[in-house]
Design a protein around this motif. Structure first.
Motif, PDB file in Angstrom:
ATOM      1  N   ILE A   1       2.889  48.222  -1.051  1.00  0.00           N
ATOM      2  CA  ILE A   1       1.732  47.678  -0.339  1.00  0.00           C
ATOM      3  C   ILE A   1       2.042  46.277   0.198  1.00  0.00           C
ATOM      4  O   ILE A   1       1.146  45.517   0.508  1.00  0.00           O
ATOM      5  N   ASP A   2       3.319  45.927   0.279  1.00  0.00           N
ATOM      6  CA  ASP A   2       3.683  44.588   0.731  1.00  0.00           C
ATOM      7  C   ASP A   2       3.331  44.407   2.202  1.00  0.00           C
ATOM      8  O   ASP A   2       3.528  45.312   3.016  1.00  0.00           O
TER       9      ASP A   2
ATOM     10  N   ASP B   1       8.974  52.650   2.176  1.00  0.00           N
ATOM     11  CA  ASP B   1       8.582  52.723   0.771  1.00  0.00           C
ATOM     12  C   ASP B   1       9.742  52.369  -0.156  1.00  0.00           C
ATOM     13  O   ASP B   1       9.775  52.789  -1.313  1.00  0.00           O
ATOM     14  N   VAL B   2      10.693  51.571   0.326  1.00  0.00           N
ATOM     15  CA  VAL B   2      11.857  51.232  -0.490  1.00  0.00           C
ATOM     16  C   VAL B   2      11.456  50.456  -1.736  1.00  0.00           C
ATOM     17  O   VAL B   2      12.068  50.607  -2.799  1.00  0.00           O
ATOM     18  N   TYR B   3      10.395  49.628  -1.675  1.00  0.00           N
ATOM     19  CA  TYR B   3       9.939  48.899  -2.856  1.00  0.00           C
ATOM     20  C   TYR B   3       9.371  49.862  -3.898  1.00  0.00           C
ATOM     21  O   TYR B   3       9.507  49.637  -5.109  1.00  0.00           O
ATOM     22  N   ALA B   4       8.718  50.917  -3.448  1.00  0.00           N
ATOM     23  CA  ALA B   4       8.204  51.910  -4.384  1.00  0.00           C
ATOM     24  C   ALA B   4       9.349  52.588  -5.127  1.00  0.00           C
ATOM     25  O   ALA B   4       9.276  52.844  -6.332  1.00  0.00           O
ATOM     26  N   TRP B   5      10.428  52.895  -4.411  1.00  0.00           N
ATOM     27  CA  TRP B   5      11.599  53.486  -5.061  1.00  0.00           C
ATOM     28  C   TRP B   5      12.235  52.516  -6.050  1.00  0.00           C
ATOM     29  O   TRP B   5      12.707  52.904  -7.118  1.00  0.00           O
ATOM     30  N   ARG B   6      12.251  51.240  -5.697  1.00  0.00           N
ATOM     31  CA  ARG B   6      12.795  50.230  -6.615  1.00  0.00           C
ATOM     32  C   ARG B   6      12.035  50.243  -7.939  1.00  0.00           C
ATOM     33  O   ARG B   6      12.639  50.295  -9.026  1.00  0.00           O
ATOM     34  N   ASP B   7      10.704  50.207  -7.871  1.00  0.00           N
ATOM     35  CA  ASP B   7       9.907  50.162  -9.092  1.00  0.00           C
ATOM     36  C   ASP B   7       9.960  51.483  -9.851  1.00  0.00           C
ATOM     37  O   ASP B   7       9.917  51.510 -11.084  1.00  0.00           O
ATOM     38  N   TYR B   8      10.039  52.588  -9.123  1.00  0.00           N
ATOM     39  CA  TYR B   8      10.136  53.901  -9.759  1.00  0.00           C
ATOM     40  C   TYR B   8      11.422  54.026 -10.570  1.00  0.00           C
ATOM     41  O   TYR B   8      11.417  54.466 -11.724  1.00  0.00           O
TER      42      TYR B   8
END
Length: 276
Positions: free
Chosen positions: A20-21, A27-34
């Motif tokens: 949501i940045d 969605d690369v940040y979502a993959w990072r956190d996942y």
């Protein structure tokens, strides 16, 4: 979510990744956190025939909203149970009733039509054997992943003949979407074996790009998540992602890593090796 059972069920969400940045469209940040399990787990109990929402939040303008998570569903005794998921894109707080409109199925199966469906093959394992000869040492040795299959007979550009793509079917039964209609979010467990047959010692690196256009690459290697922090805007521009180090002539090295084709990236996605 909806519990269709006549007993309580428990849902455990872990490895929650969200994007949501502001002004960030992939969605690369979502993959990072996942992949790094950066966020705390969420546990929900649903009583019989009860509904509940999860991951609902306000999204600033010009933001992509992505959610990736692992989920387990069980009864109170820990036995696997069923649950119904609804992908609710948005709710207008002033007129929440408009969120009940069903998604329209494609009527022609054409790539340009909106699709909804059920996918399979979200986790694929690939063993890649690449070698570089003396007359190839000024080039990249690459393989391609994930071009949409727009006909029943062609997967041009995809080294794996569509095996890395998500087969979509219409869950309403209204239509049958022919071909392979998507590849975003497929987890790729890559086991890369590389042999230096160039005739001389050299330093080699794993690279990523696309043959179609812009891409947001990442790798997860030994618990470390790495990404360039920016988009590759031009097709076939190679981004160095993993340093294989110095490799003697005739020597082989192996590396295993995870990656995926993120949202707003262009397929075919390519992975390869170059001589640094």
């Amino acid at each position: 979510m909806y519990n269709p059972n006549d007993f309580d069920i428990e849902l455990n969400f872990t490895n929650i990744g969200t994007t949501i940045d502001a002004n960030w469209v992939s969605d690369v940040y979502a993959w990072r956190d996942y992949l790094t399990a950066a966020n705390n787990p969420v546990k929900i109990t649903l009583h019989p025939y009860e509904y509940a929402n999860i991951f609902s939040r306000q999204i600033p303008a010009h933001c992509n909203f992505g959610v990736i998570s692992r989920v387990s569903i069980a009864d109170k005794q820990g036995n696997p149970a069923a649950v119904t998921f609804f992908d609710l894109a948005y709710v207008d707080e002033a007129k929440s009733g408009n969120a009940t409109e069903p998604a329209q199925a494609s009527v022609t199966g054409a790539k340009s039509d909106p699709h909804r469906g059920v996918g399979a093959g979200f986790y694929e394992t690939f063993t890649l054997n690449l070698s570089m000869s003396s007359d190839e040492q000024n080039k990249a040795k690459v393989v391609s992943f994930g071009k949409d299959k727009t006909t029943d007979t062609s997967n041009d550009g995809d080294s794996f003949d569509g095996k890395d793509l998500i087969q979509m079917t219409d869950s309403s039964g209204q239509i049958t979407v022919k071909g392979l209609a998507g590849n975003y979010g497929v987890q790729m467990d890559v086991r890369l074996n590389f042999t230096n047959n160039t005739g001389s010692v050299g330093n080699f690196k794993v690279v990523m790009s696309s043959t179609g256009g812009a891409i947001y690459p990442f790798v997860s290697l030994d618990g470390v998540f790495a990404y360039p922090g920016r988009r590759i805007d031009t097709a076939k521009n190679l981004m160095e992602m993993i340093d294989l180090g110095t490799i003697e002539n005739g020597q082989s090295v192996s590396v295993s890593f995870f990656t995926a084709l993120t949202a707003v990236s262009t397929a075919p996605f390519i992975i390869g090796v170059i001589r640094a």
